[in-house]
Design a protein around this motif. Structure first.
Motif, PDB file in Angstrom:
ATOM      1  N   GLU A 224       0.904  -1.094  -0.035  1.00  0.00           N
ATOM      2  CA  GLU A 224      -0.094  -0.022   0.080  1.00  0.00           C
ATOM      3  C   GLU A 224       0.838   1.101   0.030  1.00  0.00           C
ATOM      4  O   GLU A 224       2.179   1.320   0.743  1.00  0.00           O
ATOM      5  CB  GLU A 224      -0.973   0.047   1.335  1.00  0.00           C
ATOM      6  N   ILE A 225       0.442   2.396  -0.585  1.00  0.00           N
ATOM      7  CA  ILE A 225       1.234   3.585  -0.683  1.00  0.00           C
ATOM      8  C   ILE A 225       0.073   4.442  -0.053  1.00  0.00           C
ATOM      9  O   ILE A 225      -0.865   4.815  -0.283  1.00  0.00           O
ATOM     10  CB  ILE A 225       1.591   3.887  -2.007  1.00  0.00           C
ATOM     11  N   ASP A 226       0.754   5.310   0.910  1.00  0.00           N
ATOM     12  CA  ASP A 226       0.098   6.328   1.523  1.00  0.00           C
ATOM     13  C   ASP A 226       0.387   7.637   1.235  1.00  0.00           C
ATOM     14  O   ASP A 226       1.788   7.746   0.986  1.00  0.00           O
ATOM     15  CB  ASP A 226      -0.016   6.053   3.197  1.00  0.00           C
ATOM     16  N   ALA A 227      -0.429   8.549   1.667  1.00  0.00           N
ATOM     17  CA  ALA A 227      -0.070  10.076   1.664  1.00  0.00           C
ATOM     18  C   ALA A 227      -0.436  10.628   2.897  1.00  0.00           C
ATOM     19  O   ALA A 227      -1.580  10.996   3.147  1.00  0.00           O
ATOM     20  CB  ALA A 227      -0.896  10.952   0.526  1.00  0.00           C
ATOM     21  N   PRO A 228       0.620  10.678   3.893  1.00  0.00           N
ATOM     22  CA  PRO A 228       0.421  11.189   5.334  1.00  0.00           C
ATOM     23  C   PRO A 228      -0.475  12.536   5.352  1.00  0.00           C
ATOM     24  O   PRO A 228      -1.254  12.537   6.431  1.00  0.00           O
ATOM     25  CB  PRO A 228       1.642  11.205   5.702  1.00  0.00           C
ATOM     26  N   LYS A 229      -0.437  13.280   4.509  1.00  0.00           N
ATOM     27  CA  LYS A 229      -1.095  14.744   4.433  1.00  0.00           C
ATOM     28  C   LYS A 229      -2.584  14.511   4.455  1.00  0.00           C
ATOM     29  O   LYS A 229      -3.316  15.494   5.056  1.00  0.00           O
ATOM     30  CB  LYS A 229      -0.649  15.403   3.381  1.00  0.00           C
ATOM     31  N   LEU A 230      -3.039  13.454   4.289  1.00  0.00           N
ATOM     32  CA  LEU A 230      -4.524  13.233   4.005  1.00  0.00           C
ATOM     33  C   LEU A 230      -5.059  12.663   5.406  1.00  0.00           C
ATOM     34  O   LEU A 230      -6.288  12.420   5.417  1.00  0.00           O
ATOM     35  CB  LEU A 230      -4.926  12.141   2.875  1.00  0.00           C
ATOM     36  N   GLY A 231      -4.291  12.543   6.560  1.00  0.00           N
ATOM     37  CA  GLY A 231      -4.904  11.979   7.758  1.00  0.00           C
ATOM     38  C   GLY A 231      -5.404  10.530   7.682  1.00  0.00           C
ATOM     39  O   GLY A 231      -4.875   9.606   6.892  1.00  0.00           O
ATOM     40  N   ALA A 232      -6.716  10.345   8.184  1.00  0.00           N
ATOM     41  CA  ALA A 232      -7.153   8.940   8.240  1.00  0.00           C
ATOM     42  C   ALA A 232      -7.318   8.301   6.784  1.00  0.00           C
ATOM     43  O   ALA A 232      -6.971   7.072   6.589  1.00  0.00           O
ATOM     44  CB  ALA A 232      -8.421   9.002   8.814  1.00  0.00           C
ATOM     45  N   GLU A 233      -7.933   8.907   5.924  1.00  0.00           N
ATOM     46  CA  GLU A 233      -8.237   8.429   4.471  1.00  0.00           C
ATOM     47  C   GLU A 233      -6.701   8.789   3.746  1.00  0.00           C
ATOM     48  O   GLU A 233      -7.243   9.460   2.726  1.00  0.00           O
ATOM     49  CB  GLU A 233      -9.338   9.046   3.799  1.00  0.00           C
ATOM     50  N   LYS A 234      -5.911   8.147   3.852  1.00  0.00           N
ATOM     51  CA  LYS A 234      -4.491   8.492   3.174  1.00  0.00           C
ATOM     52  C   LYS A 234      -4.067   7.424   2.268  1.00  0.00           C
ATOM     53  O   LYS A 234      -3.105   7.915   1.419  1.00  0.00           O
ATOM     54  CB  LYS A 234      -3.449   8.495   4.445  1.00  0.00           C
ATOM     55  N   GLN A 235      -4.751   6.334   2.109  1.00  0.00           N
ATOM     56  CA  GLN A 235      -4.232   5.372   1.222  1.00  0.00           C
ATOM     57  C   GLN A 235      -4.402   5.748  -0.287  1.00  0.00           C
ATOM     58  O   GLN A 235      -5.490   6.104  -0.680  1.00  0.00           O
ATOM     59  CB  GLN A 235      -4.773   4.068   1.500  1.00  0.00           C
ATOM     60  N   LEU A 236      -3.497   5.736  -1.134  1.00  0.00           N
ATOM     61  CA  LEU A 236      -3.689   6.269  -2.526  1.00  0.00           C
ATOM     62  C   LEU A 236      -3.546   5.035  -3.490  1.00  0.00           C
ATOM     63  O   LEU A 236      -4.264   4.915  -4.254  1.00  0.00           O
ATOM     64  CB  LEU A 236      -2.704   7.214  -2.868  1.00  0.00           C
ATOM     65  N   CYS A 237      -2.971   3.900  -2.888  1.00  0.00           N
ATOM     66  CA  CYS A 237      -2.851   2.850  -3.820  1.00  0.00           C
ATOM     67  C   CYS A 237      -2.821   1.550  -3.025  1.00  0.00           C
ATOM     68  O   CYS A 237      -2.175   1.324  -1.818  1.00  0.00           O
ATOM     69  CB  CYS A 237      -1.245   2.980  -4.644  1.00  0.00           C
ATOM     70  N   GLY A 238      -3.201   0.376  -3.708  1.00  0.00           N
ATOM     71  CA  GLY A 238      -3.060  -0.965  -3.055  1.00  0.00           C
ATOM     72  C   GLY A 238      -2.847  -1.795  -4.189  1.00  0.00           C
ATOM     73  O   GLY A 238      -3.408  -1.765  -5.271  1.00  0.00           O
ATOM     74  N   GLY A 239      -1.899  -2.827  -3.888  1.00  0.00           N
ATOM     75  CA  GLY A 239      -1.753  -3.986  -4.763  1.00  0.00           C
ATOM     76  C   GLY A 239      -1.107  -5.356  -4.254  1.00  0.00           C
ATOM     77  O   GLY A 239      -1.116  -5.358  -3.029  1.00  0.00           O
ATOM     78  N   GLY A 240      -0.840  -6.093  -4.980  1.00  0.00           N
ATOM     79  CA  GLY A 240      -0.079  -7.350  -4.529  1.00  0.00           C
ATOM     80  C   GLY A 240      -0.340  -8.560  -5.693  1.00  0.00           C
ATOM     81  O   GLY A 240      -0.688  -8.262  -6.676  1.00  0.00           O
ATOM     82  N   THR A 241       0.093  -9.603  -5.135  1.00  0.00           N
ATOM     83  CA  THR A 241      -0.285 -10.938  -6.023  1.00  0.00           C
ATOM     84  C   THR A 241      -1.561 -11.422  -5.521  1.00  0.00           C
ATOM     85  O   THR A 241      -1.874 -11.391  -4.470  1.00  0.00           O
ATOM     86  CB  THR A 241       0.919 -11.772  -5.973  1.00  0.00           C
TER      87      THR A 241
END
Length: 284
Positions: A224-241
């Motif tokens: 997962e990739i987060d943008a800390p500036k967004l607070g609780a709703e911070k996740q921008l990207c999710g992925g995996g296999t």
């Protein structure tokens, strides 16, 4: 430079494509309806399942690995939040036909670089592994679908209620591990090899063994990739296999991918004070 090719899928899909992938519960989150022929359809709530359907229908005989990317609008009947709308845009990539660690590392690097090149300065990449997490939960006899769902939602208060006190303390100690040499499973060595390629690509990351997925077809690496500036709703990207193709009637094949919430990425840029280019005024 990553060699991904663009694909596009229909806005309207059969509803069962998404219930096969995500379970019946997703019906409550979709704009679903019947057409004049009585078929149950839905406005697509995400793009991984449609791309995998397209692969099963048309691309199984193509040379591997296949590298596909997409950018399109999706729809969820959900409570609107900051950067989370009922119609939203999703960018993503799917890597089909390889599970080599350098391939997974390249995919993660691509996700990170896309967001970095958009202008975002503050990003946190977290990487976990579901095989390692499941091995640990099996070892303490605490693995079931509800436990995985609670870990996925980071609902640690309810997780404490579901687990024995000793098991919960062991779990919290386990997810705080940052050195993979402290994990005795073979999967940890595989993860370490993949991370070595990320280091060669100069991509900063954090090990986070608490990343979970509530559905069984997710396997191995998750990130997962987060943008800390967004607070609780911070996740921008999710992925995996994941192992989704057999669910859709295709032959088993390694697949990995990620999706980026385009709208939330724009909100993150605004939160960082990014100066968007103003469109030129038309002159007649």
């Amino acid at each position: 430079c990553y060699g991904y090719e663009e694909v596009a899928t229909p806005t309207i899909e059969h509803l069962d494509l998404f219930t096969l992938k995500s379970g019946e519960g997703i019906i409550e989150e979709t704009y679903s309806f019947e057409d004049k022929a009585g078929r149950k359809l839905a406005l697509r709530p995400e793009l991984t399942a449609p791309v995998m359907r397209m692969y099963v229908a048309s691309l199984q005989m193509e040379a591997k690995p296949l590298k596909l990317y997409y950018f399109g609008n999706c729809f969820r009947y959900d409570r609107p939040q900051k950067g989370r709308y009922r119609e939203f845009w999703q960018f993503g990539c799917e890597l089909i036909g390889t599970e080599r660690p350098e391939g997974i590392a390249e995919l993660i690097a691509l996700a990170y670089e896309v967001l970095k090149e958009s202008g975002l300065r503050h990003l946190i990449l977290r990487i976990g592994n579901l095989d390692i997490l499941r091995r640990f939960l099996d070892g303490i006899g605490a693995r079931d679908a509800e436990i995985m769902r609670l870990i996925d939602k980071k609902d640690f208060d309810e997780l404490r209620n579901r687990m024995a006190e000793k098991d919960f303390d062991e779990f919290m100690k386990f997810i705080s591990i940052k050195n993979l040499d402290d994990i005795p499973y073979e999967e940890a060595r595989d993860m370490k090899e993949m991370l070595s390629f990320l280091e060669e690509l100069s991509v900063p990351y954090n090990i986070d063994l608490s990343i979970a997925r509530g559905l069984d077809y997710y396997i191995g690496t998750v990130f997962e990739i987060d943008a800390p500036k967004l607070g609780a709703e911070k996740q921008l990207c999710g992925g995996g296999t994941y192992n989704l193709v057999p669910l859709l009637g295709g032959k088993k094949i390694p697949t990995s991918g990620f999706a980026i919430g385009f709208d939330r990425a724009l909100v993150a840029l605004e939160a960082e004070g990014y100066a968007f280019e103003e469109s030129a005024k038309p002159v007649y």
